[in-house]
Design an enzyme around this catalytic site. Structure first.
Site, PDB file in Angstrom:
ATOM      1  N   ARG A  93       0.854  -1.344   0.139  1.00  0.00           N
ATOM      2  CA  ARG A  93       0.105  -0.062  -0.068  1.00  0.00           C
ATOM      3  C   ARG A  93       1.033   1.108  -0.017  1.00  0.00           C
ATOM      4  O   ARG A  93       1.860   1.191   0.836  1.00  0.00           O
ATOM      5  CB  ARG A  93      -1.000  -0.083   1.599  1.00  0.00           C
ATOM      6  CG  ARG A  93      -1.617   1.315   1.694  1.00  0.00           C
ATOM      7  CD  ARG A  93      -3.093   1.170   1.286  1.00  0.00           C
ATOM      8  NE  ARG A  93      -3.860   2.294   1.462  1.00  0.00           N
ATOM      9  CZ  ARG A  93      -5.019   2.522   0.919  1.00  0.00           C
ATOM     10  NH1 ARG A  93      -5.437   1.651   0.184  1.00  0.00           N
ATOM     11  NH2 ARG A  93      -5.566   3.616   1.036  1.00  0.00           N
ATOM     12  N   HIS A 111      13.199  -4.696  -0.403  1.00  0.00           N
ATOM     13  CA  HIS A 111      12.646  -4.987  -1.684  1.00  0.00           C
ATOM     14  C   HIS A 111      13.712  -5.938  -2.592  1.00  0.00           C
ATOM     15  O   HIS A 111      14.839  -5.865  -2.301  1.00  0.00           O
ATOM     16  CB  HIS A 111      12.765  -3.672  -2.664  1.00  0.00           C
ATOM     17  CG  HIS A 111      12.172  -3.878  -3.992  1.00  0.00           C
ATOM     18  ND1 HIS A 111      11.136  -4.059  -4.245  1.00  0.00           N
ATOM     19  CD2 HIS A 111      12.946  -3.980  -5.257  1.00  0.00           C
ATOM     20  CE1 HIS A 111      10.909  -3.997  -5.655  1.00  0.00           C
ATOM     21  NE2 HIS A 111      12.184  -4.044  -6.281  1.00  0.00           N
TER      22      HIS A 111
END
Ligand code: GAR
Length: 217
Positions: A93, A111
């Site tokens: 989000r 990531h």
């Protein structure tokens, strides 16, 4: 005093589990005080509860595009749990610039690529498409741009000709679980220094070690 950490998830929560595990050590400088999910069906919630960590669900769907409305509820929960630091673990989000600013220097993300290469969706597919010979994972401070911000720690793996997005993601996940707890340890123990877009480790680091891929001899 241990720093109080909330982990934000949307799904599986394997990075969350690695952080919870690391924080069990008596000398770890942070404690996980809450796991917050924006989806009630996130599998990570059960793992967190099984570890005795408080879990909170704040469904983001009903807020639609009202990011600030969602964040107001999130912020209240963070305050209730007296949270000092946030770790995003597959939290799908986007935040408003205001929320990111409020937590600047106190919110980490992970990531699965060597940023700034391959931000966004399908980083493993992007890496294979680009034909890189090394890929990996990055822990970074969160800024308004997605998968960007001062880099705290990276870990690399070799990429083979026969790798698929699945095999690559499995290998990189192993690296993620190693570097995220270490990055949190550095942040929570006050060892990180931010200078503009660059993050440095107080006291310096070892720079020996080389990874060459493909290794042909
Ligand atoms: C992890 O691979 C994480 O690096 C990635 O989502 C996965 C979540 O897995 N995050 C991003 O792609 C952020 N842009 P997990 O729920 O098992 O930790």
């Amino acid at each position: 005093m241990k720093r109080r950490v909330a982990i934000l998830i949307s799904g599986r929560g394997s990075n969350m589990a690695a952080l919870i595990d690391a924080a069990k050590a008596a000398d770890f400088p942070a404690e996980i005080v809450a796991v917050i999910s924006n989806r009630a069906d996130a599998a990570g919630l059960q793992k967190a509860a099984a570890s005795g960590i408080a879990t909170v669900v704040i469904e983001s769907k009903p807020f639609g595009k009202d990011r600030a409305g969602f964040e107001a509820v999130l912020q209240r929960s963070l305050e209730q749990h007296k949270v000092d630091l946030i770790c995003l673990g597959g939290f799908m989000r986007l935040f408003t610039a205001e929320f990111v600013q409020r937590w600047y220097g106190k919110m980490l993300n992970i990531h699965p690529s060597l940023l700034p290469s391959f931000p966004g969706l399908d980083p493993h597919g992007q890496a294979l498409q680009a034909g890189v010979k090394l890929s990996g994972a990055t822990v970074h401070f969160v800024i308004p741009e997605t998968d960007a911000g001062p880099i705290v720690m990276q870990g690399a793996v070799m990429v083979g000709d026969d790798d698929t997005p699945e095999t690559l993601s499995q290998r990189i996940l192993g690296i993620e679980h190693r570097i995220y707890p270490e990055a949190l340890r550095l942040l929570a123990s006050g060892k990180l220094r931010l200078e503009g877009n660059v993050c440095q480790v107080a006291g310096g680091t070892d720079r020996d070690g080389t990874l060459i891929s493909p290794l042909t001899v």
